[in-house]
Scaffold this active site. Structure first.
Site, PDB file in Angstrom:
ATOM      1  N   ARG A  68       0.837  -1.201   0.000  1.00 41.33           N
ATOM      2  CA  ARG A  68       0.000   0.000   0.000  1.00 41.33           C
ATOM      3  C   ARG A  68       0.872   1.251   0.000  1.00 41.33           C
ATOM      4  NH1 ARG A  68      -3.899  -1.353   5.006  1.00 41.33           N
ATOM      5  NH2 ARG A  68      -1.868  -1.949   5.838  1.00 41.33           N
TER       6      ARG A  68
ATOM      7  N   ASP B  87       1.012   5.647   0.259  1.00 43.99           N
ATOM      8  CA  ASP B  87       0.323   6.795   0.840  1.00 43.99           C
ATOM      9  C   ASP B  87      -0.052   7.817  -0.224  1.00 43.99           C
ATOM     10  OD1 ASP B  87       0.528   5.809   3.442  1.00 43.99           O
ATOM     11  OD2 ASP B  87       2.477   6.754   3.749  1.00 43.99           O
TER      12      ASP B  87
ATOM     13  N   ARG C 215      10.497   7.548   3.603  1.00 44.61           N
ATOM     14  CA  ARG C 215      10.489   9.006   3.695  1.00 44.61           C
ATOM     15  C   ARG C 215      11.235   9.489   4.942  1.00 44.61           C
ATOM     16  NH1 ARG C 215       4.317  10.301   3.291  1.00 44.61           N
ATOM     17  NH2 ARG C 215       5.070  12.411   3.762  1.00 44.61           N
TER      18      ARG C 215
END
Length: 263
Positions: free
Chosen positions: A50, A52, A197
């Site tokens: 998945r 974001d 990130r």
């Protein structure tokens, strides 16, 4: 009943991530709606990883089960005619019932593109991260090497992460320059929520001289998210795909496109 695996690419700028949400434009919602048109029935999908909001994918893999018979071209060209701009099916392949897009993966790969120049991106807006001050590539490369191996990555884990364990094995952590673009490549057994990130944010802090490369060792040892750098922008993050055993005979990721654009 037959199980079909799909290879999908998408630009995440216009989507609120992969996972279906109420009153939100997501890649999963768009794909399931397009598949339902071709299948003539509701069709749910399961993805390998998945992503974001704002995050892109060059080789997302998903699977679905269906009772209807369609040529493979219908699951590619047919589905693509019903998908919105920014998302496309690249390939479709029948797989055995034991295949699972998520649980059959033995690893995953991500790439982060960071434009390192004084001027903000124009052509690459929404598709790259940006830092305006010069960054020390050597220091970031030194720091990235310290991420290799099995570690507790709690310092790089989002508070809302639902992973059962923060311990992951990093098999690739590299930074290279391509003109004004810095390319970060990561490969691991699995990734935590916002992990890439957060890693990029930490490497940027090291690159601009706020901390030395040894800071990575300290963060891994302290396991405290509050001590690491802020989460970096999603704009430059690309899911490059899961890694499966060869016996599944699935098409391999095509990295030549981005590499060619950077050359």
């Amino acid at each position: 009943m037959v199980r079909i695996a799909l290879g999908i690419e998408y630009c995440g700028t216009a989507f609120r991530g992969w996972q279906s949400q109420a009153n939100a434009a997501t890649v999963q919602d768009a794909l399931e709606a397009a598949l339902a048109v071709i299948a003539g029935e509701p069709t749910g999908v399961v993805c390998a990883g998945r992503t974001d909001a704002g995050v892109h994918a060059t080789h997302q893999v998903a699977h679905f089960d269906t009772q209807v018979e369609r040529p493979l071209s219908a699951w590619v060209r047919g589905v693509n005619t019903h998908l919105p701009d920014g998302v496309a099916v690249r390939w479709a392949k029948p797989v055995g019932d034991e295949f699972h897009a998520r649980f059959s993966a033995r690893g995953r790969r991500y790439r982060y593109l960071l434009l390192n120049r004084p001027q903000r991106p124009g052509l690459w807006q929404g598709r790259v991260g940006w830092h305006h001050l010069p960054l020390d590539l050597g220091a970031m490369q030194d720091a990235a090497c310290r991420l290799l191996g099995e570690h507790d990555f709690s310092a790089f884990r989002a508070a809302e992460c639902q992973a059962k364990t923060p311990v992951k094995t990093m098999t690739q952590a590299e930074v290279r320059a391509c003109g004004a673009m810095l390319v970060f490549d990561f490969e691991a057994s699995a990734f935590l929520h916002h992990m890439v990130r957060n890693l990029v944010g930490t490497l940027v802090y090291i690159g601009k001289g706020t901390h030395p490369p040894l800071w990575v060792d300290e963060l891994l040892a302290m396991k405290d998210r509050k001590l690491a750098a802020p989460t970096f922008s999603p704009d430059g993050l690309y899911f490059r795909g899961p890694i499966y055993e060869a016996h599944w005979e699935l098409p391999q990721p095509d990295d030549d496109l981005i590499d060619g654009m950077l050359a």
